[in-house]
Design a protein around this motif. Structure first.
Motif, PDB file in Angstrom:
ATOM      1  N   UNK A 128      27.737  35.846  72.810  1.00 47.50           N
ATOM      2  CA  UNK A 128      27.256  37.159  72.381  1.00 47.50           C
ATOM      3  C   UNK A 128      28.396  38.062  71.943  1.00 47.50           C
ATOM      4  N   UNK A 129      28.962  37.790  70.773  1.00 45.75           N
ATOM      5  CA  UNK A 129      30.108  38.573  70.285  1.00 45.75           C
ATOM      6  C   UNK A 129      29.744  40.031  70.090  1.00 45.75           C
ATOM      7  N   UNK A 149      34.356  32.770  70.820  1.00 49.53           N
ATOM      8  CA  UNK A 149      33.177  33.626  70.941  1.00 49.53           C
ATOM      9  C   UNK A 149      32.106  33.152  69.968  1.00 49.53           C
ATOM     10  N   UNK A 150      30.847  33.162  70.421  1.00 47.60           N
ATOM     11  CA  UNK A 150      29.746  32.748  69.555  1.00 47.60           C
ATOM     12  C   UNK A 150      28.723  33.875  69.462  1.00 47.60           C
ATOM     13  N   UNK A 151      28.157  34.014  68.268  1.00 50.10           N
ATOM     14  CA  UNK A 151      27.172  35.059  67.972  1.00 50.10           C
ATOM     15  C   UNK A 151      26.054  34.428  67.146  1.00 50.10           C
ATOM     16  N   UNK A 152      24.819  34.586  67.591  1.00 50.97           N
ATOM     17  CA  UNK A 152      23.703  33.927  66.922  1.00 50.97           C
ATOM     18  C   UNK A 152      23.380  34.533  65.561  1.00 50.97           C
ATOM     19  N   UNK A 158      30.167  37.838  61.199  1.00 45.30           N
ATOM     20  CA  UNK A 158      31.066  38.195  60.099  1.00 45.30           C
ATOM     21  C   UNK A 158      31.667  39.577  60.308  1.00 45.30           C
ATOM     22  N   UNK A 159      30.837  40.519  60.732  1.00 36.04           N
ATOM     23  CA  UNK A 159      31.326  41.869  60.993  1.00 36.04           C
ATOM     24  C   UNK A 159      32.361  41.865  62.114  1.00 36.04           C
ATOM     25  N   UNK A 175      29.421  31.659  64.223  1.00 34.00           N
ATOM     26  CA  UNK A 175      27.988  31.943  64.152  1.00 34.00           C
ATOM     27  C   UNK A 175      27.271  30.720  64.717  1.00 34.00           C
ATOM     28  N   UNK A 176      26.760  30.835  65.933  1.00 33.50           N
ATOM     29  CA  UNK A 176      26.129  29.703  66.616  1.00 33.50           C
ATOM     30  C   UNK A 176      25.211  30.222  67.700  1.00 33.50           C
TER      31      UNK A 176
END
Length: 387
Positions: A128-129, A149-152, A158-159, A175-176
């Motif tokens: 959860x970035x 770090x992973x962000x769905x 990207x931000x 992004x995962x």
């Protein structure tokens, strides 16, 4: 006050109240100001007030350095949905919206990182970035190369990369779907999440080194969550304790958002009147947490009607339900469906009182090697409830 002055005041307040005690973590918070990671437009306070650094910089800055979460994204059609049917928090950003991403309250984030026991040489996976504020704190404390770090949401990922680059930081941001961890960089000494879970994902336990930790928000009822710190021996099991109350955005999964729990005007099977306030136990953190553990599979939502503020409770499928609302000087409780959920609440509250009205930090979590989750009171060998 300037941003620098507000930032310094916040850190000193967290030191004074004992939230921040570790010298290296204090240095990280001092070196990574929160305002550099909050969007200048599009953010909201927890009560739904729109924040805009351009049109009202004073309000924006005051919100950034208040000890509250800041909503940075709300659910939209097609956005990733909560994986485990969370309960909408009150108050929400709007009548039909719920937080999809947020910047955690500073003291909550400090407590989470404190429980992680950060030290040199650790490798960490952050799930959860979000705004990347926590990512930057981890990178400052452990080094860029130690942090994955992973962000769905690809847009948020990207931000986050852009913001981190602007701050001179370069941890790996992917992004995962964080539910699956991030196998390419495993194993990790620590997995930490700023997303709430009902069950610790199996991939997290598989990707932590023997003796490693998972530290994350945990809760069966959003708004009555805790921080969980579980130790992982390396055999797929885990055991740990709960610490204080928190509110976090739930771990999400790709797909459309699930519809919220709604009062659909069903006819009750049972009516009853009571003089005592039946809503209070659902709104108070200690009792709401106990009910979430002792009564399985339910959701709650505030319900506003002509006679005042009540609640709507239902099981996860919406088949069994309870409607509570003011009725003159009394309260009306209506329930329907195969389960008598309100009767289950009353039995659970009686048990909670019999057990000495335990606070949430007397409970803990065990995960067996076969994936079974149990919440226990005082000891893993004591009284337990299946999750």
């Amino acid at each position: 006050m300037t941003a620098s002055e507000r930032h310094s005041a916040l850190i000193e307040a967290m030191i004074a109240d004992g939230t921040l005690t570790d010298a290296a973590l204090i240095d990280a918070f001092r070196s990574v100001p929160r305002h550099r990671f909050i969007p200048e437009t599009g953010a909201l306070t927890p009560h739904g007030t729109v924040l805009n650094a351009n049109s009202d910089p004073e309000r924006w800055l005051a919100a950034v350095y208040t000890d509250n979460a800041i909503v940075t994204q709300v659910d939209e059609p097609g956005s990733p949905r909560p994986r485990e049917a969370p309960v909408p928090r009150e108050p929400e950003p709007g009548p039909e919206t719920a937080s999809a991403s947020s910047s955690a309250a500073p003291t909550v984030l400090a407590r989470l990182l404190g429980l992680a026991g950060l030290h040199e040489g650790q490798t960490v996976l952050e799930v959860g970035t979000g705004t990347a504020w926590n990512t930057a704190l981890l990178a400052h404390r452990l080094g860029d190369g130690a942090v994955t770090s992973v962000e769905i949401d690809p847009r948020l990922a990207a931000s986050a990369r852009s913001v981190l680059r602007a701050e001179g930081r370069s941890p790996a941001v992917h992004a995962a779907d964080g539910y699956g961890g991030y196998p390419p960089d495993a194993p990790y000494d620590l997995i930490t999440s700023t997303c709430g879970v009902r069950r610790v994902p199996p991939a997290w336990l598989d990707q932590v080194r023997p003796g490693g930790l998972v530290v994350c928000p945990w809760g069966l009822l959003e708004g009555a969550g805790v921080l969980a710190r579980v130790e992982c021996p390396g055999d797929g099991s885990a055991r740990g304790s709960f610490h204080g109350g928190v509110g976090f955005v739930p771990l999400r999964t790709p797909g459309a958002a699930a519809p919220p729990a709604r009062d659909s005007g069903q006819q009750p099977d049972e009516y009853r009147l009571t003089q005592s306030d039946p809503v209070a136990p659902l709104m108070a953190f200690t009792t709401a947490f106990a009910l979430s553990v002792m009564v399985p599979d339910w959701r709650v939502r505030r319900r506003w009607i002509g006679t005042g503020s009540g609640v709507w409770v239902c099981d996860l499928e919406g088949v069994s339900w309870v409607r509570v609302y003011p009725y003159g000087t009394s309260w009306m409780i209506e329930q329907g469906g195969p389960r008598s959920i309100w009767d289950e609440f009353e039995e659970a509250l009686a048990l909670w009182a019999e057990l000495g009205e335990p606070e949430p930090d007397r409970f803990g979590l065990s995960v067996a090697g076969d994936g079974a989750h149990r919440v226990w009171l005082d000891s893993a060998d004591g009284r337990t409830w299946d999750v």
